[in-house]
Design a protein around this motif. Structure first.
Motif, PDB file in Angstrom:
ATOM      1  N   HIS A   1       0.700  -1.339  -0.406  1.00 29.60           N
ATOM      2  CA  HIS A   1      -0.165   0.284   0.005  1.00 29.60           C
ATOM      3  C   HIS A   1       1.342   0.911  -0.137  1.00 29.60           C
ATOM      4  CE1 HIS A   1       0.432  -1.139   4.399  1.00 29.60           C
ATOM      5  NE2 HIS A   1       0.905   0.131   4.993  1.00 29.60           N
ATOM      6  N   PHE A   2       0.305   2.400  -0.238  1.00 26.72           N
ATOM      7  CA  PHE A   2       0.968   3.705  -0.364  1.00 26.72           C
ATOM      8  C   PHE A   2      -0.094   4.388   0.963  1.00 26.72           C
ATOM      9  CE2 PHE A   2       0.962   1.648  -4.205  1.00 26.72           C
ATOM     10  CZ  PHE A   2       2.825   1.735  -4.715  1.00 26.72           C
ATOM     11  N   ASN A   3       1.202   5.732   1.547  1.00 22.10           N
ATOM     12  CA  ASN A   3       0.921   6.535   2.328  1.00 22.10           C
ATOM     13  C   ASN A   3       1.141   7.738   1.367  1.00 22.10           C
ATOM     14  OD1 ASN A   3       0.273   7.557   4.941  1.00 22.10           O
ATOM     15  ND2 ASN A   3       2.516   7.755   5.717  1.00 22.10           N
ATOM     16  N   VAL A   4      -0.157   8.756   1.674  1.00 23.15           N
ATOM     17  CA  VAL A   4       0.549  10.300   1.386  1.00 23.15           C
ATOM     18  C   VAL A   4       0.987  11.328   2.534  1.00 23.15           C
ATOM     19  CG1 VAL A   4      -0.833  12.656   0.251  1.00 23.15           C
ATOM     20  CG2 VAL A   4      -1.186   9.462  -0.501  1.00 23.15           C
ATOM     21  N   HIS A   5       1.756  11.774   2.611  1.00 24.14           N
ATOM     22  CA  HIS A   5       2.137  12.758   3.707  1.00 24.14           C
ATOM     23  C   HIS A   5       2.079  14.318   3.153  1.00 24.14           C
ATOM     24  CE1 HIS A   5       4.355  13.884   7.489  1.00 24.14           C
ATOM     25  NE2 HIS A   5       5.409  14.071   6.666  1.00 24.14           N
ATOM     26  N   VAL A   6       2.201  15.363   4.128  1.00 26.54           N
ATOM     27  CA  VAL A   6       2.460  16.257   3.759  1.00 26.54           C
ATOM     28  C   VAL A   6       2.193  17.067   4.932  1.00 26.54           C
ATOM     29  CG1 VAL A   6       0.131  17.428   3.449  1.00 26.54           C
ATOM     30  CG2 VAL A   6       1.374  18.586   2.850  1.00 26.54           C
ATOM     31  N   ARG A   7       3.337  17.952   5.263  1.00 30.19           N
ATOM     32  CA  ARG A   7       3.443  18.720   6.683  1.00 30.19           C
ATOM     33  C   ARG A   7       2.530  19.948   6.957  1.00 30.19           C
ATOM     34  NH1 ARG A   7       5.655  17.678  11.334  1.00 30.19           N
ATOM     35  NH2 ARG A   7       6.950  15.808  11.040  1.00 30.19           N
TER      36      ARG A   7
ATOM     37  N   LYS B   1      -4.324   5.649  -6.590  1.00 30.74           N
ATOM     38  CA  LYS B   1      -5.110   6.502  -5.827  1.00 30.74           C
ATOM     39  C   LYS B   1      -4.148   6.717  -4.910  1.00 30.74           C
ATOM     40  CE  LYS B   1      -8.787   6.430  -3.717  1.00 30.74           C
ATOM     41  NZ  LYS B   1     -10.632   7.032  -4.302  1.00 30.74           N
ATOM     42  N   ALA B   2      -2.814   6.666  -4.934  1.00 30.76           N
ATOM     43  CA  ALA B   2      -2.238   7.866  -3.665  1.00 30.76           C
ATOM     44  C   ALA B   2      -1.951   9.360  -4.279  1.00 30.76           C
ATOM     45  CB  ALA B   2      -0.696   6.992  -3.320  1.00 30.76           C
ATOM     46  N   ALA B   3      -1.561   9.389  -6.204  1.00 32.28           N
ATOM     47  CA  ALA B   3      -1.629   9.976  -6.930  1.00 32.28           C
ATOM     48  C   ALA B   3      -2.831  11.071  -6.747  1.00 32.28           C
ATOM     49  CB  ALA B   3      -1.460   9.625  -8.009  1.00 32.28           C
ATOM     50  N   GLU B   4      -4.062  10.232  -6.696  1.00 27.75           N
ATOM     51  CA  GLU B   4      -5.741  11.013  -6.937  1.00 27.75           C
ATOM     52  C   GLU B   4      -5.822  11.999  -5.322  1.00 27.75           C
ATOM     53  OE1 GLU B   4      -9.633   9.969  -6.730  1.00 27.75           O
ATOM     54  OE2 GLU B   4      -8.250   8.808  -8.487  1.00 27.75           O
ATOM     55  N   ILE B   5      -5.526  10.919  -3.819  1.00 28.04           N
ATOM     56  CA  ILE B   5      -5.064  12.012  -3.396  1.00 28.04           C
ATOM     57  C   ILE B   5      -4.490  12.689  -2.605  1.00 28.04           C
ATOM     58  CG2 ILE B   5      -5.164  11.262  -0.562  1.00 28.04           C
ATOM     59  CD1 ILE B   5      -6.018   8.077  -1.196  1.00 28.04           C
ATOM     60  N   ALA B   6      -3.542  13.151  -2.987  1.00 27.42           N
ATOM     61  CA  ALA B   6      -1.932  13.925  -2.732  1.00 27.42           C
ATOM     62  C   ALA B   6      -1.977  15.448  -4.294  1.00 27.42           C
ATOM     63  CB  ALA B   6      -1.039  13.474  -3.382  1.00 27.42           C
TER      64      ALA B   6
ATOM     65  N   CYS C   1       2.420  16.819  -1.892  1.00 25.20           N
ATOM     66  CA  CYS C   1       2.893  15.460  -1.198  1.00 25.20           C
ATOM     67  C   CYS C   1       3.616  15.265  -1.295  1.00 25.20           C
ATOM     68  CB  CYS C   1       0.916  15.035  -1.476  1.00 25.20           C
ATOM     69  SG  CYS C   1      -0.345  15.636  -0.580  1.00 25.20           S
ATOM     70  N   LEU C   2       4.153  13.619  -0.507  1.00 30.06           N
ATOM     71  CA  LEU C   2       4.960  12.834  -0.658  1.00 30.06           C
ATOM     72  C   LEU C   2       3.698  11.718  -0.459  1.00 30.06           C
ATOM     73  CD1 LEU C   2       8.257  13.755   1.754  1.00 30.06           C
ATOM     74  CD2 LEU C   2       8.184  14.170  -0.564  1.00 30.06           C
ATOM     75  N   ILE C   3       4.719  10.863  -1.161  1.00 28.68           N
ATOM     76  CA  ILE C   3       4.627   9.025  -1.090  1.00 28.68           C
ATOM     77  C   ILE C   3       5.021   8.597  -1.645  1.00 28.68           C
ATOM     78  CG2 ILE C   3       2.609   7.583  -3.238  1.00 28.68           C
ATOM     79  CD1 ILE C   3       1.602  10.551  -4.385  1.00 28.68           C
ATOM     80  N   TYR C   4       4.713   7.569  -0.448  1.00 26.98           N
ATOM     81  CA  TYR C   4       5.653   6.079   0.348  1.00 26.98           C
ATOM     82  C   TYR C   4       5.125   5.010  -0.303  1.00 26.98           C
ATOM     83  CZ  TYR C   4       8.388  10.546   3.194  1.00 26.98           C
ATOM     84  OH  TYR C   4       8.979  10.950   3.149  1.00 26.98           O
ATOM     85  N   GLY C   5       5.581   3.824  -0.716  1.00 25.64           N
ATOM     86  CA  GLY C   5       5.720   3.185  -0.663  1.00 25.64           C
ATOM     87  C   GLY C   5       5.623   2.724   0.632  1.00 25.64           C
ATOM     88  N   ILE C   6       4.419   1.318   0.780  1.00 20.22           N
ATOM     89  CA  ILE C   6       5.225   0.432   2.047  1.00 20.22           C
ATOM     90  C   ILE C   6       5.844  -1.143   1.508  1.00 20.22           C
ATOM     91  CG2 ILE C   6       4.319  -0.151   3.665  1.00 20.22           C
ATOM     92  CD1 ILE C   6       4.892   3.017   4.099  1.00 20.22           C
ATOM     93  N   THR C   7       5.994  -1.435   1.591  1.00 19.32           N
ATOM     94  CA  THR C   7       6.974  -2.914   1.347  1.00 19.32           C
ATOM     95  C   THR C   7       6.437  -3.509   2.611  1.00 19.32           C
ATOM     96  OG1 THR C   7       8.537  -2.945   2.636  1.00 19.32           O
ATOM     97  CG2 THR C   7       9.141  -1.977   0.794  1.00 19.32           C
TER      98      THR C   7
END
Length: 187
Positions: A21-27, A43-48, A60-66
């Motif tokens: 899965h992926f995590n969308v992050h912004v401070r 979907k992560a790109a859409e959310i970002a 936003c930053l997007i991280y892949g979670i292995t």
């Protein structure tokens, strides 16, 4: 000429390909942050894009979670490709397919073999059982072994001087194997 990617970047991209899965992050400030989870990179790109629009265009930053819970930052080109619905591998395969089709003869047995290779089907090795092909059998066996192993680099590096029918057949077989292996890698 494009810059050669660093081995660490290649390794990161391979890890991203295994992401569960992926995590969308912004401070938004010293203590304020937004984290949203997404099942796919698209979907992560859409959310970002939504979060960025709601926060004055802040990226936003997007991280892949292995599977091992490792987080890997997704590069911008992969995010852009996910937004457009294509991956770099698919784009490269489509480009190779278009080029091969442009060079292909129209209709006939060779065109059918080329089309099959473009769809990932490995071609049959040429029959070198006749005595005229005897001195080329060893080289053909090397090409067949590399093709079975999926060694695209080795096949591309194989030097063949197509001055007679045997080397021409080997070169045609090698080129079809490269097309088929690239098509398989893209999907």
């Amino acid at each position: 000429m494009p810059k050669k990617p660093h081995p660490a970047d290649i390794a990161d991209r391979a890890k991203i390909a295994t992401a569960t899965h992926f995590n969308v992050h912004v401070r938004n400030g010293s203590f304020e942050k937004i984290n949203r989870e997404a099942p796919t990179l698209a979907k992560a790109a859409e959310i970002a894009a939504q979060i960025s629009a709601q926060n004055g265009g802040k990226p936003c930053l997007i991280y892949g979670i292995t599977p091992a819970k490792m987080t890997v930052l997704v590069p911008k080109d992969m995010i852009d490709a996910a937004r457009s619905g294509t991956t770099p591998a698919k784009r490269q395969a489509e480009k190779a397919k278009r080029k091969a089709k442009a060079d292909a003869p129209k209709g006939g047995k060779r065109a059918a073999i080329l089309e099959a290779a473009q769809n990932g089907k490995m071609p049959a090795a040429p029959d070198f059982s006749a005595p005229t092909h005897a001195r080329f059998r060893k080289k053909l066996a090397e090409i067949v072994a590399m093709a079975k192993a999926g060694d695209i680099k080795g096949l591309k590096a194989m030097k063949i001087n197509p001055v007679s029918t045997s080397p021409k057949a080997m070169a045609r077989y090698r080129d079809l194997c490269i097309i088929a292996l690239n098509a398989r890698a893209a999907y």
